[in-house]
Design an enzyme around this catalytic site. Structure first.
Site, PDB file in Angstrom:
ATOM      1  N   GLU A  23     -39.531   9.140  43.193  1.00 59.49           N
ATOM      2  CA  GLU A  23     -39.938   9.208  44.609  1.00 59.49           C
ATOM      3  C   GLU A  23     -39.184  10.312  45.342  1.00 59.49           C
ATOM      4  O   GLU A  23     -39.754  11.035  46.165  1.00 59.49           O
ATOM      5  CB  GLU A  23     -39.675   7.868  45.297  1.00 59.49           C
ATOM      6  CG  GLU A  23     -40.594   6.758  44.818  1.00 59.49           C
ATOM      7  CD  GLU A  23     -40.120   5.411  45.332  1.00 59.49           C
ATOM      8  OE1 GLU A  23     -40.410   5.103  46.492  1.00 59.49           O
ATOM      9  OE2 GLU A  23     -39.452   4.678  44.577  1.00 59.49           O
TER      10      GLU A  23
ATOM     11  N   LYS B  26     -37.305  -6.461  42.154  1.00 67.36           N
ATOM     12  CA  LYS B  26     -37.685  -5.045  42.255  1.00 67.36           C
ATOM     13  C   LYS B  26     -36.883  -4.125  41.332  1.00 67.36           C
ATOM     14  O   LYS B  26     -35.693  -4.294  41.154  1.00 67.36           O
ATOM     15  CB  LYS B  26     -37.507  -4.547  43.695  1.00 67.36           C
ATOM     16  CG  LYS B  26     -38.502  -5.124  44.683  1.00 67.36           C
ATOM     17  CD  LYS B  26     -39.927  -4.681  44.453  1.00 67.36           C
ATOM     18  CE  LYS B  26     -40.193  -3.272  44.926  1.00 67.36           C
ATOM     19  NZ  LYS B  26     -40.056  -3.139  46.379  1.00 67.36           N
TER      20      LYS B  26
ATOM     21  N   SER C  99     -33.715  -3.668  44.877  1.00 68.69           N
ATOM     22  CA  SER C  99     -33.918  -3.848  46.306  1.00 68.69           C
ATOM     23  C   SER C  99     -32.794  -4.722  46.842  1.00 68.69           C
ATOM     24  O   SER C  99     -32.260  -5.571  46.127  1.00 68.69           O
ATOM     25  CB  SER C  99     -35.276  -4.506  46.537  1.00 68.69           C
ATOM     26  OG  SER C  99     -35.247  -5.271  47.715  1.00 68.69           O
TER      27      SER C  99
ATOM     28  N   TYR D  59     -32.598  46.534  58.403  1.00 71.70           N
ATOM     29  CA  TYR D  59     -31.956  45.229  58.551  1.00 71.70           C
ATOM     30  C   TYR D  59     -32.085  44.716  59.986  1.00 71.70           C
ATOM     31  O   TYR D  59     -31.967  45.463  60.958  1.00 71.70           O
ATOM     32  CB  TYR D  59     -30.458  45.327  58.192  1.00 71.70           C
ATOM     33  CG  TYR D  59     -29.739  43.992  58.395  1.00 71.70           C
ATOM     34  CD1 TYR D  59     -29.781  43.005  57.416  1.00 71.70           C
ATOM     35  CD2 TYR D  59     -29.077  43.711  59.589  1.00 71.70           C
ATOM     36  CE1 TYR D  59     -29.161  41.783  57.624  1.00 71.70           C
ATOM     37  CE2 TYR D  59     -28.452  42.490  59.799  1.00 71.70           C
ATOM     38  CZ  TYR D  59     -28.504  41.522  58.806  1.00 71.70           C
ATOM     39  OH  TYR D  59     -27.903  40.313  59.005  1.00 71.70           O
TER      40      TYR D  59
ATOM     41  N   HIS E 217     -60.648  11.398  38.929  1.00 71.63           N
ATOM     42  CA  HIS E 217     -60.800  10.644  40.199  1.00 71.63           C
ATOM     43  C   HIS E 217     -59.989   9.348  40.172  1.00 71.63           C
ATOM     44  O   HIS E 217     -60.364   8.382  40.845  1.00 71.63           O
ATOM     45  CB  HIS E 217     -62.271  10.320  40.504  1.00 71.63           C
ATOM     46  CG  HIS E 217     -63.194  11.477  40.357  1.00 71.63           C
ATOM     47  ND1 HIS E 217     -63.540  12.306  41.393  1.00 71.63           N
ATOM     48  CD2 HIS E 217     -63.839  11.965  39.259  1.00 71.63           C
ATOM     49  CE1 HIS E 217     -64.362  13.246  40.954  1.00 71.63           C
ATOM     50  NE2 HIS E 217     -64.552  13.073  39.655  1.00 71.63           N
TER      51      HIS E 217
HETATM   52  N1  ARG Z   1     -24.052  37.843  57.878  1.00 72.69           N
HETATM   53  C1  ARG Z   1     -25.020  38.879  57.762  1.00 72.69           C
HETATM   54  C2  ARG Z   1     -26.257  38.330  57.076  1.00 72.69           C
HETATM   55  O1  ARG Z   1     -26.153  37.327  56.509  1.00 72.69           O
HETATM   56  C3  ARG Z   1     -24.471  40.002  56.978  1.00 72.69           C
HETATM   57  C4  ARG Z   1     -25.060  41.329  57.328  1.00 72.69           C
HETATM   58  C5  ARG Z   1     -24.656  41.707  58.686  1.00 72.69           C
HETATM   59  N2  ARG Z   1     -25.102  42.991  59.039  1.00 72.69           N
HETATM   60  C6  ARG Z   1     -25.067  43.409  60.319  1.00 72.69           C
HETATM   61  N3  ARG Z   1     -25.484  44.590  60.534  1.00 72.69           N
HETATM   62  N4  ARG Z   1     -24.673  42.650  61.276  1.00 72.69           N
HETATM   63  O2  ARG Z   1     -27.307  38.889  57.103  1.00 72.69           O
END
Ligand code: ARG
Length: 461
Positions: free
Chosen positions: A290, A283, A277, A317, A156
């Site tokens: 920090e 200082k 400072s 993706y 504490h």
């Molecule tokens: N610049 C894209 C990324 O960073 C690369 C992959 C792009 N793929 C696509 N199908 N457009 O994710």
């Protein structure tokens, strides 16, 4: 400008859309991984006969040239390219002609970017682990130096029990050692190769993914192509590991800032790692500590950023994933900078052991030992605790310490008190008697130091 993906679309995009879509301003950091990955890919295309060996050699040579020229500064990144992958392919084709267009056979930018990022992070993990090992070593050496120096231990933020500075420092060595283990563990899952997953479904070409994975120093190829292009768990894990390092650094920083204050004066930081400072000549500010404490916020932010990008993201993706890079770059760079400066700051600090001892002699931090003394004389702990509390109260009222009370005064509280009480509450005794495993006695701390050094020696990534 004509896009490589001109096809169904006439690929004439608005300038604002181009800029918005473009990632080359930050993914240019991946040039080395991108080029090395492409060399391995070209080599695989050659050995499998997907392209001729001669074509593969041309691609590899061309890629080597690009790498050299980027590194020497001869070849600047073209901001008009959408990303680093497009840039490399474009330059390659400009330089070696139509054969350059064969490089992208049996792959996609989706698996390419996943590969690049894993390669990049594997390098960052190696750097971070080495810096962490250096920090553990530095902290452990400091602990050895101060293993006999008594200071108050706090709970504490109130003075609680006597410990040694060495013991306190070793607590941090343990934290950073766990960080090493965590990064090593996250590395295992990072070390799986996504290239060959292609856009998401794999490919009809007879590729050799094992060859490519091995050539690039991965343990193995990933087992599912959809996961290969969608997985960013390794980024989350990496940033979670970084966040914990920062949590540890910020706790340590906070203590360093406190200890370096006039109120504590437990340590003196080297002039090299403090600032003055602009207005107050007296200082000496612990800015490095920090800043490490402050930068913790941005690394936690990086972690939250990537977690939020991934939340609810459908397979496979999605362009959202382009947002993964700046978080991991920032997390990695911040941790590397903080660890580098931190080790130096620790190495060069000195402890004001007299001040620590003085602080330890106030605040009745040997009251537990007095209670334990009474227990050894036959009292139940609860009664011993009560008597000790009453004695402390008397001392506070009369502005005395436990050490300066006379035996007569002690006997007024219990007749089991004897002259051996002074020995029992001596801070040195309080420390040297705590021989339990992990405790504060010199021998226990020496054991911790020995063990940590042994673990450090055995670690290899
Ligand atoms: N610049 C894209 C990324 O960073 C690369 C992959 C792009 N793929 C696509 N199908 N457009 O994710």
């Amino acid at each position: 400008m004509a896009k490589m993906w001109e096809g169904v679309s006439n690929a004439v995009t608005d300038k604002l859309a181009d800029d918005f879509n473009s990632s080359i301003s930050f993914d240019c950091k991946l040039y080395k991984q991108d080029i090395t990955g492409s060399m391995a890919h070209a080599s695989m295309l050659g050995v499998t006969g997907i392209i001729t060996q001669e074509e593969a050699d041309k691609l590899i040579q061309g890629l080597e040239g690009i790498l050299t020229d980027v590194e020497s500064g001869k070849l600047p990144f073209d901001e008009n390219c959408e990303d680093i992958h497009m840039f490399v392919e474009q330059v390659l084709t400009e330089r070696i002609g139509d054969v350059g267009k064969k490089l992208h056979t049996a792959r996609s930018r989706n698996d390419q970017v996943a590969l690049d990022l894993r390669m990049y992070l594997k390098d960052q993990v190696t750097t971070i682990v080495n810096l962490l090992k250096e920090l553990v070593e530095t902290v452990t050496n400091k602990a050895e130096e101060y293993k006999c120096d008594i200071m108050p231990g706090y709970t504490h933020l109130q003075r609680a029990q006597p410990i040694t500075f060495g013991h306190h420092l070793m607590a941090y060595a343990m934290m950073f050692l766990r960080d090493v283990e965590r990064f090593n563990d996250c590395y295992k899952r990072m070390n799986v190769c996504p290239i060959g997953s292609c856009a998401l479904a794999g490919t009809t070409y007879l590729t050799d993914r094992v060859y490519e994975a091995e050539k690039l120093g991965f343990d193995k190829p990933c087992l599912n192509s959809i996961d290969g292009v969608s997985d960013r768990d390794f980024c989350v894990e990496f940033l979670a590991c970084c966040s914990l390092v920062m949590a540890h650094l910020s706790r340590f920083s906070e203590e360093i800032i406190l200890w370096a204050s006039w109120e504590f004066k437990f340590i003196t930081l080297s002039d090299e790692y403090t600032t003055g400072s602009s207005i107050m000549p007296q200082k000496k500010n612990p800015d490095m500590a920090e800043l490490c404490r402050g930068k913790t916020g941005r690394v936690y932010g990086d972690l939250m950023g990537i977690l939020t990008v991934l939340k609810g993201l459908p397979l496979a993706y999605n362009k959202d994933m382009q947002e993964d890079k700046e978080s991991v770059f920032d997390g990695a760079e911040t941790v590397i900078k903080c660890l580098s400066i931190f080790s130096k700051m620790i190495k060069t600090l000195t402890a004001n052991t007299e001040n620590m001892k003085n602080a330890a002699s106030k605040g009745f931090i040997n009251a537990t030992d007095m209670a334990d003394y009474l227990v050894k004389k036959g009292l139940a702990f609860r009664s011993a605790y009560k008597i000790s509390g009453q004695i402390v109260k008397k001392c506070i009222e009369e502005n005395k310490t436990l050490e300066t009370l006379s035996l007569e005064e002690y006997k007024q509280f219990s007749d089991v008190f004897d002259s051996d009480v002074y020995q029992a509450i001596d801070l040195k005794t309080c420390v040297s008697k705590r021989i339990s495993l992990g405790g504060t006695s010199v021998s226990s701390v020496e054991m911790q130091i020995k063990e940590v050094r042994k673990i450090l020696d055995d670690i290899n990534l």
